[in-house]
Scaffold this motif. Sequence first.
Motif, PDB file in Angstrom:
ATOM      1  N   GLU A 173     -16.292   0.192  -0.416  1.00 13.96           N
ATOM      2  CA  GLU A 173     -15.764   0.848   0.790  1.00 13.96           C
ATOM      3  C   GLU A 173     -14.251   1.033   0.744  1.00 13.96           C
ATOM      4  OE1 GLU A 173     -19.411  -1.518   2.149  1.00 13.96           O
ATOM      5  OE2 GLU A 173     -17.719  -1.783   0.773  1.00 13.96           O
ATOM      6  N   TYR A 174     -13.584   0.290  -0.116  1.00 12.62           N
ATOM      7  CA  TYR A 174     -12.120   0.314  -0.154  1.00 12.62           C
ATOM      8  C   TYR A 174     -11.569   1.205  -1.271  1.00 12.62           C
ATOM      9  CZ  TYR A 174     -13.509  -3.835   2.375  1.00 12.62           C
ATOM     10  OH  TYR A 174     -14.129  -4.684   3.259  1.00 12.62           O
ATOM     11  N   GLU A 175     -12.452   1.878  -1.971  1.00 16.40           N
ATOM     12  CA  GLU A 175     -12.025   2.698  -3.097  1.00 16.40           C
ATOM     13  C   GLU A 175     -10.933   3.683  -2.668  1.00 16.40           C
ATOM     14  OE1 GLU A 175     -13.955   5.651  -6.513  1.00 16.40           O
ATOM     15  OE2 GLU A 175     -15.235   4.631  -5.055  1.00 16.40           O
ATOM     16  N   GLY A 176      -9.874   3.752  -3.451  1.00 18.41           N
ATOM     17  CA  GLY A 176      -8.778   4.652  -3.162  1.00 18.41           C
ATOM     18  C   GLY A 176      -7.608   4.003  -2.461  1.00 18.41           C
ATOM     19  N   LEU A 177      -7.754   2.748  -2.027  1.00 19.19           N
ATOM     20  CA  LEU A 177      -6.651   2.058  -1.364  1.00 19.19           C
ATOM     21  C   LEU A 177      -5.658   1.470  -2.364  1.00 19.19           C
ATOM     22  CD1 LEU A 177      -8.382   0.142   1.573  1.00 19.19           C
ATOM     23  CD2 LEU A 177      -7.294   2.387   1.595  1.00 19.19           C
TER      24      LEU A 177
END
Length: 630
Positions: free
Chosen positions: A551-555
């Motif tokens: 869910e945190y991909e790209g942070l």
Amino acid sequence: MPVGGLVPRVTENAADLVVRNAKIHTGDPSRPAAQAIAVRDGRVLAVGDDHDMGGHVGPATRVVDALGRRMVPGLNDSHLHVIRGGLNYVLELRWDGVPSLHEGLSLLREQAARTPKGQWVRVVGGWSAEQFAERRLPTVAELNAAAPDTPVFVLHLYQSAVLNRAALRAAGFTRDTPEPRGGQIVRGRDGEPTGMLLAAPSALILYSTLAKAPVLNGEDKKVSTRHFLRELNRFGLTSAIDAAGGFQNFPDNYATVVDLAKTGQLSLRIAYHLFPQTAGQEIADLTRWVETARPEDGDEWLRLNGAGENLTWAAADFENFAQPRPELASDYEAEFEKAVRLLMENGWGFRLHATYDETIRRDLAVFERLAAEGLFPSGNRWLFDHAETVTEDSLDRIAALGGALSVQNRLSFQGEAFVRRYGIGAAAAAPPIRAMLERGLTVGAGTDATRVSTYNPWVALHWLVSGRTVGDVLVRPPSNRVDRQTALAMFTTAGAELTGEQDIKGFLRPGYLGDFTVLSEDYFTVPEPAIPHIESLLTVVGGRIVYAAGEYEGLDEELPPVTPAWSPVAHFGGYQSADLARLGGVRQAELIGEAVDEAGEHLRWRVHRGLVPQRGDAYGDGFLDPCVSL
């Protein structure tokens, strides 16, 4: 991401990052559990419940919902060859986590097809034949078939390497190549090298052969190191103590991490050691180093931690458990004592590679002579690494001299070989972890990656708590295992003590470094066999999100693409994750399928040579049906 109930407000006490709705194991005895954490300027600002964070959320605060997942302090590998590993990471095909040789050879075959002329395919550490369904090494014939023209070098533990014909040519091995000291070139009836190299018992022949392969240029070394550090962040690592090692020259091979530190591009905190590389020149090297630098003169990202893991070459034993314990020179103590005296008199700590108690006892005798002069214990940090066969008497002597220990899960990969050599009774106490801890000794945990063990710390944590090898063989009994909380402390607070950072690292408490990881599974409740398959979903170092998945991909921070473009890492990644849903009956069926595939290959070979008639219908791709009876 938007989080209901937390309204940004202008405040002088605003955090840079708040993570809420977590199950936080802080490691802090004064507050062992919490729900939320706030970080500002790289340090923990507050630890508490979700409602405690309201006063720390300003307009610029990034708020992340952990979605009820487990959070732990960032892991700290106390013995990792991170500098050397980073310089080579993108060149290596990883078999870490690969469940079968069939699959490993498939990866190798595909990589050989894309590797340009002049380059090698190299499989270097992180795996054992015992992890494969086939329980064996690849053969030279299999490497030749997978890569007829591309050099292939496959390293297996500290024991052996398998080379194909092209690699033998590239490395210059012929019938006239003399036998190296401490190693063996296996030869056929005609005297020509077969492609098998043996450590007998020294691994120098293995590493010196690997050193003949092409290396990366300066910029590619930086890219490789950054991707390796990101790979370590993937498993929740936020710190590592680099143990130096052979073929790691100072300052040349350290330049890449120094350059990355200058530009703020490290995503892992590194405390490093210096290892004299040239036999006979060790005292001169150490003298030059102690006159120009002092441990701890660095910062929280990059710092010198002392000398080792060798001080003099003659004092180092070997760790090839397929061979008998080596006998060291009878007079190594004279030069060794000079090295230790020089370091202790100049305020330098050190670490020592010592596999066997016979080596440890001889080293301790030197320390005890120096203790009579007041040089032990003196406040300088020093430790033994590995210590698989250390005795309780030696542990008492280590404690009296103010020493510590760092243990690695080398027997995750070599446990079966150790049992065959020394018996299950000796293996049950290798190393005697509980006896170390019962004496109040600081015992850090690590992996010794990358040339033997995998860099995945959860494999090591599984070994600490289960006593099992990667081949699922039970080696250590409950009396020499530790609980999950103790094992985690060996990967957090103990590592901080080994670098003198126990007042700023290892716990999640206000004022400490903002280093932590949100895990894919709850380490404290997940079934024991699933521990090696834990990964991080969010890794934070000093308040920076350095790894983000799910869910945190790209942070996290963007990395440059892997170069060169043909790199195995660019196509396969690093550690090969297992799908937990496939670990039961489905995986069993897949292994049967792989065995059927191998049977089909064998049948095609026999038909091609006219040994049996062709029977059955062919598949659409021309393959014969492997299920027909002969």
